[in-house]
Write an enzyme that holds these catalytic residues in place. Structure first.
Site, PDB file in Angstrom:
ATOM      1  N   PRO A 103       0.832  -1.211   0.000  1.00 16.89           N
ATOM      2  CG  PRO A 103      -0.845  -1.595   1.571  1.00 16.89           C
ATOM      3  CD  PRO A 103       0.458  -2.139   1.086  1.00 16.89           C
ATOM      4  CB  CYS A 104       1.081   3.913  -2.441  1.00 24.11           C
ATOM      5  SG  CYS A 104      -0.596   4.504  -2.771  1.00 24.11           S
ATOM      6  CD  GLN A 105      -3.069   3.717   1.200  1.00 19.47           C
ATOM      7  OE1 GLN A 105      -2.129   2.921   1.194  1.00 19.47           O
ATOM      8  NE2 GLN A 105      -4.272   3.394   0.753  1.00 19.47           N
TER       9      GLN A 105
END
Length: 410
Positions: A103-105
């Site tokens: 996940p890139c958050q």
């Protein structure tokens, strides 16, 4: 032709994997994803579109951080059910490629701005370690690691996270391009009708190819193999969604060319094309902004004018402009995962429709085919679409990787 054997980590609803399948050059052995909604959609897609008879078994809904159980199998009646694990699915033959990206958050610049601690305490900063453990376990010839360009500047600890990632992959026996700024890809160059940039890290197994060949392969992948699939002209919003049936927001009807259009009537020929509810105030604002563009007045095209309009209409102030109308003759702005919260920055360009984007329109701008029918609530579907890698780009990426392996394979 023998297909390349692959697995997908942090698979989501399978945008990356769908592109690899579309290339016709890969056999998916397994996909790992921890959220229930994407897993449900991924199983359906693998079964209905790609004709995998064991789709229910090959999609593993599980926490990748529990890597030993992921490999050997688990029984977790409370959350994840049970599975025989990755070892069983992969079998005794060698794995050719691992694809996916955490996940890139935690790495995104926007996420760091919104978080009071700059995402330094977010566990997702180190999910790459779980990805790495799977790579070390199965030793594929090559891996593809996708993420946001913000990963190049993220520093949750004493060192930039990208330095730790590069060092970790190197210690695991994989060569990664030293200057990863070359690995930032603009997806509009590959026919995606949406301004979206991502970093695509290709790691090459040094023991398999040899160190010197890995250096050459990495350089050529980004300068020759992938660019070969660029398009000559960027695709526009009009080309992507202009042919879809016209809708008006939930709870409202409107005359359009003598015909009534309404959210409440399903569009059987285009699944997931259902408009959301909009307030009367938002409908008036959408009409004002879209007519402003259509007439050429352009009174509300500057950021300051949009911020002033927001204050005028709501009585509130904002440091960022809340409204954005996508343009017919350009690629759209980024389709984000948080599109499910509101669509004020993704206003449909037709002044007579006065609404935000439907799930199908978001999916088309992400280049999902119409035969990918999304199952779930608006929260689930907008989120999984926004988190996905556009399948069209993924297909070209898959082709480039296959070309590279064909030319440099032993």
């Amino acid at each position: 032709m023998n297909k390349l054997r692959s697995i997908d980590l942090f698979a989501g609803c399978g945008g990356l994997m769908d592109g690899f399948e579309q290339s016709g050059k890969y056999e998916t052995l397994a996909a790992v994803e921890w959220e229930k909604g994407p897993c449900r959609n991924l199983r359906k897609r693998l079964r209905d579109k790609w004709k995998y008879k064991n789709a229910d078994d090959m999609v593993l809904q599980f926490d990748i951080q529990r890597t030993d159980e992921l490999f050997d199998g688990w029984k977790d009646d409370e959350i994840y059910g049970s599975s025989e694990g990755l070892d069983k699915l992969i079998g005794s033959e060698k794995l050719d490629i691992i694809i996916g990206g955490p996940p890139c958050q935690a790495y995104s610049i926007a996420g760091r701005v919104r978080d009071e601690h700059g995402m330094k305490n977010d566990y997702r900063n180190y999910l790459f370690e779980s990805y790495l453990k799977v790579v070390e376990k199965y030793k594929p010839k090559l891996f593809v690691f996708e993420n946001v360009p913000g990963i190049l500047s993220a520093q949750p600890g004493d060192r930039p996270i990208i330095e730790i990632i590069q060092e970790s992959f190197n210690n695991a026996g994989y060569y990664v391009l030293p200057d990863l700024r070359k690995a930032i890809i603009d997806f509009t160059d590959y026919g995606v009708p949406q301004n979206r940039k991502r970093i695509i890290i290709v790691g090459l197994r040094k023991e398999y190819f040899g160190k010197e060949r890995c250096v050459e392969m990495a350089e050529k992948f980004y300068s020759v193999y992938l660019p070969k699939y660029k398009v000559g002209r960027k695709k526009t919003v009009k080309e992507a969604i202009g042919d879809l049936p016209k809708l008006y927001p939930l709870g409202h009807d409107e005359k359009f060319n003598g015909k009534r259009i309404s959210h409440s009537l399903p569009q059987p020929e285009v699944p997931n094309h259902v408009a959301r509810w909009q307030s009367d105030r938002d409908i008036d604002i959408f009409r004002l902004l879209t007519e402003d563009i259509e007439t050429g007045r352009n009174q509300y095209t500057s950021i300051e004018a949009l911020k002033a309009l927001y204050t005028e209409k709501t009585g509130k102030t904002s440091n960022v402009h809340k409204y954005h109308v996508i343009r017919w003759d350009e690629p759209s702005n980024l389709i984000p995962a948080h599109l499910y919260k509101d669509g004020l920055r993704h206003i449909h360009p037709d002044s007579k429709q006065c609404r935000t984007l439907t799930v199908r329109e978001a999916a088309r701008l992400q280049t999902f085919d119409d035969d990918y029918i999304f199952d779930g609530s608006n929260v689930e579907t907008y989120k999984m679409i926004g988190n996905a890698v556009p399948p069209l780009f993924a297909k070209e990426l898959a082709n480039a990787v296959a070309d590279l392996l064909k030319d440099y394979g032993k």
